[in-house]
Design an enzyme around this catalytic site. Structure first.
Site, short mmCIF file in Angstrom:
data_model
loop_
_atom_site.label_atom_id
_atom_site.label_comp_id
_atom_site.label_asym_id
_atom_site.label_seq_id
_atom_site.Cartn_x
_atom_site.Cartn_y
_atom_site.Cartn_z
N HIS A 53 7.61 -27.17 1.75
CA HIS A 53 6.74 -28.41 1.27
C HIS A 53 5.49 -27.78 0.46
O HIS A 53 4.70 -28.40 0.38
CB HIS A 53 6.19 -29.20 2.48
CG HIS A 53 7.38 -29.75 3.34
ND1 HIS A 53 7.91 -31.03 3.14
CD2 HIS A 53 7.88 -28.94 4.42
CE1 HIS A 53 9.04 -31.14 3.91
NE2 HIS A 53 8.87 -29.92 4.75
N GLU B 85 0.78 -1.29 -0.08
CA GLU B 85 -0.18 0.15 0.08
C GLU B 85 1.06 1.19 -0.13
O GLU B 85 0.44 2.21 -0.53
CB GLU B 85 -0.87 -0.05 1.24
CG GLU B 85 -2.26 0.78 1.03
CD GLU B 85 -3.22 0.74 2.06
OE1 GLU B 85 -4.53 0.34 1.55
OE2 GLU B 85 -2.95 0.57 3.36
N LYS C 58 -13.48 1.27 -3.52
CA LYS C 58 -14.47 1.73 -2.55
C LYS C 58 -15.76 1.98 -3.32
O LYS C 58 -17.02 1.96 -3.05
CB LYS C 58 -14.16 2.61 -1.57
CG LYS C 58 -13.39 2.11 -0.54
CD LYS C 58 -12.88 2.99 0.60
CE LYS C 58 -11.76 2.51 1.47
NZ LYS C 58 -11.11 3.45 2.32
O1 LIG Z 1 -8.94 2.43 9.93
P1 LIG Z 1 -9.75 2.69 8.83
O2 LIG Z 1 -10.06 4.08 8.67
O3 LIG Z 1 -11.12 1.96 9.06
O4 LIG Z 1 -9.08 2.04 7.43
C1 LIG Z 1 -9.01 0.96 7.24
C2 LIG Z 1 -8.03 0.66 5.98
O5 LIG Z 1 -8.86 0.92 5.02
C3 LIG Z 1 -8.46 1.67 3.74
O6 LIG Z 1 -9.01 1.33 2.74
C4 LIG Z 1 -6.99 1.98 3.70
O7 LIG Z 1 -6.51 1.70 2.30
C5 LIG Z 1 -6.14 1.37 4.69
O8 LIG Z 1 -4.97 1.88 4.72
C6 LIG Z 1 -6.79 1.43 6.12
O9 LIG Z 1 -6.12 0.83 6.95
#
Ligand SMILES: O=P(O)(O)OC[C@H]1O[C@H](O)[C@H](O)[C@@H](O)[C@@H]1O
Length: 528
Positions: A351, A322, A455
Site C-alpha cells: 500500500h 557496508e 567522521k
Molecule cells: O561498535 P563501534 O566501534 O562503536 O562502531 C559502530 C559502527 O560505527 C562505525 O562507523 C562502523 O562503520 C560500523 O561498522 C560500526 O558498526
C-alpha cells in the site's frame, strides 16, 4: 515462460534445508544455465576464499585482521585453542550474568530486580540487537529493552523521559567495539548524568561490551561497572550479532541464545558445502550477481511478510551495503561496487511503494520472506474458510506473481516460523552470501574505509565551532560571517561557519544573528 515450465524450474532450483525447514526459491530470477556455468570458476574461488577465511586467514588485509564470526557459533572451528576457550567462556559468562539479573541475584541498589535495559550503541552495535529484539523478544520480557542509537538529544530525552520513574531499576548496556565512537559515548555521558540527577550510582547499573582496553573498557574498569564483556578484534561490527554485542541484550530479554547460535551453526554447515546448487548462500550470491550484472545495477528490496521481521531490511542494509559498497577492488582497481538495500514488510508495503516495483523503473529485485506459521494456535475466520493469515499468504504469492508477470525478478525465502533458530539461520545465511558475493566481485567485505571520511569531517566541524566561539568571545562588536571566517583563518569555510552559528542560535547558546535571515551574507553575529 509457461506455467508448466516454470513449475519445473521451481522444482529444479528449489533449495530445502531439512533441519531448519528453510526453503530458498530462486526460480523467479531469470538466469540461464549458461550464466550459471559461466560463474562456476568464480564460485570455486569463492568457496576456497571462504574455507581459508574460516581457517583464520587474514581475510581483511587492510586492517590486518582475521574474520571469525563463524567461530562464534562453532568455537571448535577457531584457529587456536585459546580462541576456542575464550568464545566458550564468554558465552558461559553471558548466560550466568543474564540468569543472575533475571533471578535478582544481581540487582540494583534500591530495587530487588532490574526491569528495563537501555542499550546504547550504533551501527553494528545496535542494528543486530534491535532486529533480534523486534523479532524474538517475548511479549512480556523479564527486562524490556530501549535503544539509544544516535546522538540526537531529543531521541535521548524520549528514552530517558519514558524511563524517568524506572531509572532505579534500569540496566544500561553500553556497546561499542572500538569504545570510541562519538554517538554511544555521548549517549553514555547523558545517561550517566540522568542517573546522577536521581542520585543513582551509575557504575552499579552499567555494563560495557567492548574491545579489551578500549577507552570504554578503561572507563568501565576504573569506575567498577557491574560487568564487562569482550568484543573481539576478529569480529566486525556488522557481523557481531552472535558475539556479546547481540547475545547479552538477547539473553537479558529471555531470548534463547543457544537456539540462535544453533540455527546459525546449522546454516553455516550448509553454506560451507562447496557445491553451488546445494549451498543456499551461494544461490543467493548467484542471484544477486545475476540481478545486478555483478555491478549492483539493481537494488535489493527485502519484503518479509511478518511484522516481527520488520527490522531485517535495516539490519541487512548495513550488512550488505557496508560490506559491499566499495570504491576499490582487492587489486586496487576502481570499481564502485555495492548493492542498495531497502524494505519494510508485506503486505504493508503493497500500500506504499509496491506500485513502483510493479510498474515503475525496473531497477530492483525483490526478496520475499515467507513464514509458514501464521500465529501460535488456531486463527479465527475472517470470511467463511478464510483467515487473516490466508490473506497475508495470498498477498505474498500475488505480489510474487504480479512482479514476475511484469518481468521483475524475485527470490523467496521460506521459514517455518520466526524463532531463535530461524533468526540465527537467516543472519548466518546473509552473512555468508555477502562473503561469497564479495569474492565474486573481488572486494574486501570486511573493512569500511568510506565511513572514516564523514567522521573526520564531523570532527573538523566541531573544531571549527570552538574556534568561531573563541573569536566571538574576543570581539566586543558584532561581526559579519566573512569577518569571522577571516579571523578564524578559514575564509573558505564561511558557509560551514554560518551553519554552525545558526544551529547555536537555535539552541540558547548565546549566539545572536541579526539581519535578514533570507540573505545569510548580510547577517552580523554577536554573543548575547
Ligand atoms: O561498535 P563501534 O566501534 O562503536 O562502531 C559502530 C559502527 O560505527 C562505525 O562507523 C562502523 O562503520 C560500523 O561498522 C560500526 O558498526
Amino acid at each position: 515462460m509457461d506455467a508448466r515450465v516454470l513449475w519445473q524450474r521451481y522444482q529444479d532450483w528449489l533449495y530445502y534445508h531439512q533441519g531448519l525447514g528453510l526453503y530458498l526459491d530462486i526460480s523467479r530470477m531469470q538466469f540461464s544455465d549458461a550464466f550459471v556455468e559461466s560463474l562456476r570458476p568464480k564460485f570455486d574461488k569463492a568457496f576456497a576464499d571462504m574455507a581459508a577465511l574460516e581457517k583464520g586467514a587474514i581475510a581483511n588485509p587492510d586492517e590486518n585482521r582475521m574474520v571469525g564470526h563463524y567461530w562464534l557459533r562453532n568455537p571448535d572451528l577457531a584457529p587456536s585453542p585459546e580462541l576456542t576457550q575464550e568464545i566458550v567462556q564468554t558465552l558461559e559468562q553471558i548466560e550466568a550474568f543474564a540468569e543472575k539479573v533475571q533471578t535478582g541475584a544481581i540487582h540494583p541498589p534500591k530495587s530487588s530486580r532490574f526491569t528495563d535495559i537501555i542499550s546504547i550503541g550504533i551501527g553494528g552495535s545496535a542494528l543486530g540487537p534491535q532486529f533480534v529484539a523486534e523479532a524474538l523478544s517475548p511479549d512480556f520480557p523479564p527486562l524490556k529493552i530501549h535503544f539509544i542509537d544516535n546522538t540526537d538529544p531529543s531521541g535521548i530525552d524520549r528514552v530517558l523521559t519514558q524511563l524517568r520513574n524506572n531509572l532505579s531499576s534500569t540496566l544500561v548496556v553500553v556497546i561499542s567495539k572500538s569504545g570510541g565512537t562519538p554517538e554511544p559515548r555521548n549517549g553514555m555521558i547523558e545517561v550517566k548524568k540522568a542517573y546522577a540527577g536521581q542520585n543513582l550510582d551509575f557504575a552499579q547499573y552499567a555494563v560495557a561490551i567492548t574491545s579489551v582496553d578500549s577507552n570504554l573498557d578503561k572507563i568501565a574498569k576504573s569506575e567498577g561497572w557491574l560487568a564487562r564483556f569482550p568484543m573481539y578484534d576478529w569480529v566486525g561490527g556488522r557481523t557481531s550479532e552472535m558475539s556479546a554485542v547481540g547475545l547479552v541484550p538477547a539473553a537479558l530479554q529471555g531470548i534463547d541464545i543457544r537456539a540462535m547460535l544453533d540455527g546459525a551453526k546449522e546454516m553455516d554447515d550448509a553454506t560451507r558445502i562447496p557445491d553451488l546448487k546445494k549451498n543456499p548462500a551461494a544461490l543467493l550470491a548467484l542471484s544477486w550477481y545475476y540481478a545486478g550484472n555483478g555491478k549492483g545495477e539493481k537494488d535489493m528490496v527485502i519484503l518479509p511478510y511478518k511484522d516481527s521481521l520488520l527490522l531485517f531490511s535495516r539490519y541487512l542494509q548495513q550488512l550488505v551495503m557496508e560490506s559491499l559498497g566499495k570504491e576499490k577492488d582487492l587489486d586496487g582497481k576502481t570499481v564502485y561496487q555495492g548493492i542498495a538495500v531497502y524494505g519494510n514488510k508485506g503486505s504493508t508495503d503493497q500500500h506504499a511503494y509496491v506500485q513502483q516495483l510493479r510498474e515503475g523503473v525496473p531497477n530492483f529485485f525483490a526478496t520475499l520472506i515467507e513464514v509458514l506459521e501464521d500465529r501460535q494456535g488456531a486463527s479465527p475466520e475472517i470470511d467463511p474458510g478464510v483467515t487473516s493469515g490466508d490473506y497475508l499468504s495470498g498477498f505474498l504469492l500475488g505480489t510474487r506473481q504480479a512482479l514476475y508477470e511484469n518481468n521483475r525478478d524475485s527470490i523467496t525465502v521460506t521459514i517455518p516460523q520466526v524463532n531463535a533458530r530461524t533468526v540465527g539461520a537467516l543472519i548466518a545465511l546473509y552473512e555468508r552470501a555477502v562473503g561469497f558475493y564479495a569474492s565474486l566481485v573481488n572486494i574486501n567485505a570486511y573493512h569500511q574505509p568510506g565511513v572514516e571520511a564523514g567522521k573526520k569531517a564531523a570532527a573538523a566541524i566541531l573544531e571549527l565551532q570552538q574556534k568561531v566561539i573563541s573569536v566571538l568571545q574576543q570581539e566586543k562588536k558584532a561581526l559579519s560571517l566573512e569577518e569571522i571566517a577571516h579571523k578564524v583563518g578559514t575564509p573558505e569555510q564561511v558557509e560551514s561557519i554560518y551553519k554552525i552559528l545558526r544551529h547555536l542560535q537555535a539552541n540558547q547558546r548565546g549566539v545572536v544573528l541579526t539581519g535578514d535571515l533570507s540573505k545569510p551574507g548580510s547577517l552580523t553575529v554577536s554573543l548575547a
